[in-house]
Write a protein that holds these residues in place. Structure first.
Motif, short mmCIF file in Angstrom:
data_model
loop_
_atom_site.label_atom_id
_atom_site.label_comp_id
_atom_site.label_asym_id
_atom_site.label_seq_id
_atom_site.Cartn_x
_atom_site.Cartn_y
_atom_site.Cartn_z
N CYS A 6 22.10 62.18 57.48
CA CYS A 6 22.82 62.80 56.36
C CYS A 6 21.87 63.00 55.17
CB CYS A 6 24.01 61.93 55.96
SG CYS A 6 25.07 62.70 54.70
N SER A 54 24.16 72.15 55.58
CA SER A 54 25.48 71.90 55.01
C SER A 54 26.44 71.46 56.11
CB SER A 54 26.01 73.14 54.29
OG SER A 54 26.09 74.24 55.18
N SER A 88 27.97 67.60 56.52
CA SER A 88 29.43 67.44 56.64
C SER A 88 29.78 66.61 57.88
CB SER A 88 30.11 68.81 56.72
OG SER A 88 29.86 69.56 55.55
N SER A 109 28.74 62.99 57.38
CA SER A 109 29.68 62.33 56.47
C SER A 109 30.95 61.93 57.22
CB SER A 109 30.03 63.26 55.30
OG SER A 109 28.88 63.57 54.54
#
Length: 219
Positions: free
Chosen positions: A47, A70, A74, A77
């Motif tokens: 991440c 991106s 995501s 996460s």
């Protein structure tokens, strides 16, 4: 479609596919209602790596880097939150996550406020991201030594090895096409470690003929 655009799409498809392999661990945690036998640190470091390259892509106005990282950030996460939900040691996970956030904030402060704008900021950020990516690719070498000693590749995932090989190769060619060594150089170790894994699969393929001698990938 020109060659650079083709490489851009291959980077996006292969990299998102590689990041999606974490869904296997997510499925395992949901099924067992536990995070046992799942490692947390790779989620966190990946991440942070994604966010670093996302920032580099934003500064360089490279849509491929921005899109890929991106999506990667995501997904990581999501994996981090899932791990935190099912782990028995939330304090340790929270401490590691907060440490990662602190490092991220310190990095943003340095590159955005202290360095300011200019080529120096882009060059230093590219160097930091490159070193971090290289260290991530080389970190499994210790496991490979243990695999060689044990004579079994059960701990390795063949589909993940293929995904890593395709991803590293596409990014290396993409960086070469852009004349961006910060993109090209850090992905070359990924090709090297993948070739080592392929050799190990070939070498130990006859260890057990009744079942696969490697770990399959299930999503």
């Amino acid at each position: 479609m020109d060659f650079l655009q083709f490489l851009s799409w291959t980077c996006i498809v292969f990299t998102v596919g590689m990041f999606s392999t974490g869904l296997t661990d997510l499925k395992k945690m949901r099924a067992s209602q536990s995070s046992d036998n799942v490692q947390f640190l790779p989620f966190l470091t990946t991440c942070l790596n994604n966010l670093g390259w996302f920032y580099y892509g934003m500064l360089k106005k490279d849509a491929t880097l921005v899109i890929v990282n991106s999506i990667g950030a995501s997904l990581q996460s999501l994996y981090i939150l899932t791990y935190w939900h099912y782990t028995k040691n939330r304090r340790h996970v929270s401490t590691q996550t907060l440490t990662g956030i602190a490092v991220l904030c310190a990095g943003w402060l340095y590159f955005s406020v202290i360095l300011g704008q200019g080529d120096t900021r882009l060059a230093q950020l590219g160097l930091v991201c490159s070193v971090f990516t290289i260290s991530m690719y080389l970190s499994p070498l210790t496991d490979l030594v243990e695999i060689i000693r044990g004579g079994s590749v059960e701990r390795l995932s063949f589909p993940l090895t293929v995904a890593t090989m395709l991803t590293s190769t596409s990014w290396t060619l993409y960086g070469l096409q852009l004349q961006d060594f910060y993109i090209m150089v850090p992905n070359m170790p990924g090709i090297l470690t993948s070739l080592i894994r392929f050799y190990l699969f070939w070498k130990f393929a006859s260890t057990n003929q009744d079942k696969p001698s490697y770990k399959t990938l299930q999503i």
